[in-house]
Write an enzyme that holds these catalytic residues in place. Sequence first.
Site, PDB file in Angstrom:
ATOM      1  N   ASN A 125       0.790  -1.236   0.000  1.00 34.54           N
ATOM      2  CA  ASN A 125       0.000   0.000   0.000  1.00 34.54           C
ATOM      3  C   ASN A 125       0.821   1.284   0.000  1.00 34.54           C
ATOM      4  OD1 ASN A 125       0.580  -0.813   2.646  1.00 34.54           O
ATOM      5  ND2 ASN A 125      -0.970   0.553   3.460  1.00 34.54           N
TER       6      ASN A 125
ATOM      7  N   GLU B  37       3.798  -3.955  12.221  1.00 29.90           N
ATOM      8  CA  GLU B  37       2.852  -2.868  11.942  1.00 29.90           C
ATOM      9  C   GLU B  37       1.689  -3.503  11.203  1.00 29.90           C
ATOM     10  OE1 GLU B  37       3.125   0.025  13.081  1.00 29.90           O
ATOM     11  OE2 GLU B  37       5.224  -0.041  13.702  1.00 29.90           O
TER      12      GLU B  37
ATOM     13  N   CYS C 297      -3.418   1.733   6.502  1.00 31.40           N
ATOM     14  CA  CYS C 297      -3.645   1.054   7.785  1.00 31.40           C
ATOM     15  C   CYS C 297      -4.332   1.988   8.777  1.00 31.40           C
ATOM     16  CB  CYS C 297      -2.342   0.507   8.335  1.00 31.40           C
ATOM     17  SG  CYS C 297      -1.027   1.706   8.388  1.00 31.40           S
TER      18      CYS C 297
ATOM     19  N   GLU D 138       7.749   1.981  14.983  1.00 36.67           N
ATOM     20  CA  GLU D 138       8.677   2.448  13.962  1.00 36.67           C
ATOM     21  C   GLU D 138       8.756   3.968  14.063  1.00 36.67           C
ATOM     22  OE1 GLU D 138       7.137   0.703  10.213  1.00 36.67           O
ATOM     23  OE2 GLU D 138       8.946  -0.537  10.318  1.00 36.67           O
TER      24      GLU D 138
HETATM   25  O1  TXE Z   1      -1.139  -8.667   3.101  1.00 37.23           O
HETATM   26  P1  TXE Z   1      -0.150  -9.726   3.666  1.00 37.23           P
HETATM   27  P2  TXE Z   1      -1.984  -8.717   1.761  1.00 37.23           P
HETATM   28  C1  TXE Z   1      -4.285  -5.926   5.314  1.00 37.23           C
HETATM   29  C2  TXE Z   1      -5.485  -5.543   4.508  1.00 37.23           C
HETATM   30  C3  TXE Z   1      -5.409  -6.469   3.348  1.00 37.23           C
HETATM   31  C4  TXE Z   1      -4.886  -7.723   4.019  1.00 37.23           C
HETATM   32  C5  TXE Z   1      -4.186  -8.682   3.118  1.00 37.23           C
HETATM   33  O2  TXE Z   1      -6.657  -5.778   5.231  1.00 37.23           O
HETATM   34  O3  TXE Z   1      -6.627  -6.673   2.736  1.00 37.23           O
HETATM   35  O4  TXE Z   1      -3.993  -7.255   4.990  1.00 37.23           O
HETATM   36  O5  TXE Z   1      -3.268  -7.994   2.280  1.00 37.23           O
HETATM   37  C6  TXE Z   1       4.167 -11.148   2.825  1.00 37.23           C
HETATM   38  N1  TXE Z   1       5.394 -15.207   5.708  1.00 37.23           N
HETATM   39  N2  TXE Z   1      -3.129  -5.103   5.047  1.00 37.23           N
HETATM   40  O6  TXE Z   1      -2.388 -10.079   1.334  1.00 37.23           O
HETATM   41  O7  TXE Z   1      -0.510 -11.088   3.208  1.00 37.23           O
HETATM   42  C7  TXE Z   1       3.576 -10.714   1.506  1.00 37.23           C
HETATM   43  O8  TXE Z   1       4.234 -11.331   0.423  1.00 37.23           O
HETATM   44  C8  TXE Z   1       6.110 -14.109   5.414  1.00 37.23           C
HETATM   45  C9  TXE Z   1      -2.831  -4.112   6.023  1.00 37.23           C
HETATM   46  O9  TXE Z   1      -1.210  -7.952   0.786  1.00 37.23           O
HETATM   47  O10 TXE Z   1      -0.029  -9.467   5.110  1.00 37.23           O
HETATM   48  C10 TXE Z   1       3.801  -9.212   1.560  1.00 37.23           C
HETATM   49  O11 TXE Z   1       5.140  -8.902   1.244  1.00 37.23           O
HETATM   50  N3  TXE Z   1       5.661 -13.115   4.629  1.00 37.23           N
HETATM   51  C11 TXE Z   1      -1.610  -3.414   5.780  1.00 37.23           C
HETATM   52  C12 TXE Z   1       3.546  -8.901   3.052  1.00 37.23           C
HETATM   53  O12 TXE Z   1       3.755 -10.128   3.733  1.00 37.23           O
HETATM   54  C13 TXE Z   1       4.421 -13.237   4.128  1.00 37.23           C
HETATM   55  C14 TXE Z   1      -0.928  -3.417   4.520  1.00 37.23           C
HETATM   56  C15 TXE Z   1       2.129  -8.392   3.347  1.00 37.23           C
HETATM   57  O13 TXE Z   1       1.213  -9.360   2.905  1.00 37.23           O
HETATM   58  C16 TXE Z   1       3.622 -14.361   4.403  1.00 37.23           C
HETATM   59  C17 TXE Z   1      -1.305  -4.493   3.651  1.00 37.23           C
HETATM   60  C18 TXE Z   1       4.165 -15.378   5.229  1.00 37.23           C
HETATM   61  N4  TXE Z   1       3.471 -16.471   5.565  1.00 37.23           N
HETATM   62  C19 TXE Z   1      -2.385  -5.275   3.941  1.00 37.23           C
HETATM   63  N5  TXE Z   1       2.434 -14.211   3.771  1.00 37.23           N
HETATM   64  C20 TXE Z   1      -1.161  -2.345   6.689  1.00 37.23           C
HETATM   65  N6  TXE Z   1      -1.279  -2.541   7.975  1.00 37.23           N
HETATM   66  O14 TXE Z   1      -0.660  -1.318   6.258  1.00 37.23           O
HETATM   67  C21 TXE Z   1       2.479 -13.030   3.123  1.00 37.23           C
HETATM   68  N7  TXE Z   1       3.691 -12.441   3.328  1.00 37.23           N
END
Ligand code: TXE
Length: 488
Positions: A151, A249, A283, A461
């Site tokens: 994001n 985060e 977020c 952070e």
């Molecule tokens: O996030 P993921 P996604 C929330 C938001 C969104 C949901 C899913 O609600 O709809 O999360 O989004 C890596 N081990 N936020 O699927 O899966 C992945 O490759 C290690 C909130 O994009 O959490 C990416 O680089 N790493 C938010 C990162 O984790 C893993 C921002 C984030 O992916 C992994 C984004 C694993 N098992 C989404 N699985 C915020 N707080 O700002 C995935 N990844």
Amino acid sequence: MPIPEPPRFCPPAPAGAGPFLLSINPADGSQAGRVAQARAADVDGAVAHAWQAVRCQPWRDLRLDRRADVLYEIGRLLRAEREPLARLQMADSGKPWKECLHMVDSAAGSFRYYAAVCETLQGEITPARGEYFSMAIAEPFGVIAAITPWNSPIMNEAQKVAPALAAGNAVVLKPSEETPQLALELLRVCHQAGLPQGLLQVLNGSGEEVGAALVRHPGVRMLSFTGGTETGRAIAAVAGQRLIPVGLELGGKSPHIVCADADREAALAGVLSGIFGSAGQSCVAGSRLFVERTIYAEFVAALAQRTRALRVGLPDDPGTQVGPLISWQHRDKVAGYVELGRREGARVLAGGYAPEQGALARGAFYMPTLLDGLPAQARVCQEEIFGPVLVALPFDGEDDLIEQANGTAFGLAAGIWTGSYPRAWRLARALEAGSVWINTYKQSHIATPFGGFKDSGIGREKGLQGLRLYSQNKSIYWGLHTQPLSLG
Ligand code: TXE
């Protein structure tokens, strides 16, 4: 010992070479770029190489002003390249142009800030209790893993890489597979600025494969993650098993509160930008609106009107206020929540659909949506939607407000609009949130710590705390004894 060139997992793949990751522009479905894809097997090499860089390069023991010089130069180069980087960012993420410029400026600002912190940070001399001199100094972990979401590409990466390098670590960075290009640009700029080879490694690959392998890798001594709460929980479980520190985060469902004595115009503008900026993919989005019941009907009607008037458009159109979502899959998830809200009895006061006409029909757009009429416990009021969807709820008095506002698993941020200072203070102290904004919203800068209460994360952070996240304390006692130590 000279260190070899780092393994080349990272540069853009030559046409047809594969395997590669495609980056798709969510504004129109075009290909924004493609990059070489790392696999789990590449993690070993990246971590080993990072350790080699830590051990063989003088980075950890470099004079701090010299380390800071490199970080300042990274910030300067990012700033000098802000337009081309913002353009790439726009194609990768679909964010509107101004937001993309802001992301690059913010990344540059992180390097500048942590250069200054690095140069001026001091250890402590602790008051001794005997014939010795005692002190506490900060040391790096060695190799840390940074995992980032889609994001806020480059901004999120810089928020982790700058303090981690400033603290003397090497970083293996795994960006989101949705936005793989900006981290590679950051790597290029870091090398251009003189960062020794190997201290930053970028692995583009899937979270389930590469991210998971990185988290489990025994050579990684600290984990820093930004993303969804469920992924964060899984990463924290591995960190718990491995007994390594983790900074998380995570998500939010932040309450945005409008009291009857608030400046109405300011509150309307704040609520709109608080949820619909970044198309709600933030977020800290103020995704639950609480309005004092005495002004609820009037305020929500005005808000619905302004929500319908927002200009949804292509990211490069200067008039655009709301751009596309990151992907069609994510848009389906957002639309699914709105359908769920309808089934749960919500009134849809604005939006609630994806545009099907004109240029927008080709992109992953979803109209800014305002729902009300739901109980605070409805799933749409409890779960992070991460899209342009705002749910409005009335409140009666401060006790009711605090109970509703704190009544989710999250605790990332909150906003309060009121004309009363004492009320603002009482509410700010009672809200379970890592950041509270009073008569403003979504303000953020690198010098002020950021992070969440409850399921919104662990650790902070940014600011001085953001550097400490990547350091461990070492206490040193220096004997000044005039007599030999005795057993008694
Ligand atoms: O996030 P993921 P996604 C929330 C938001 C969104 C949901 C899913 O609600 O709809 O999360 O989004 C890596 N081990 N936020 O699927 O899966 C992945 O490759 C290690 C909130 O994009 O959490 C990416 O680089 N790493 C938010 C990162 O984790 C893993 C921002 C984030 O992916 C992994 C984004 C694993 N098992 C989404 N699985 C915020 N707080 O700002 C995935 N990844």
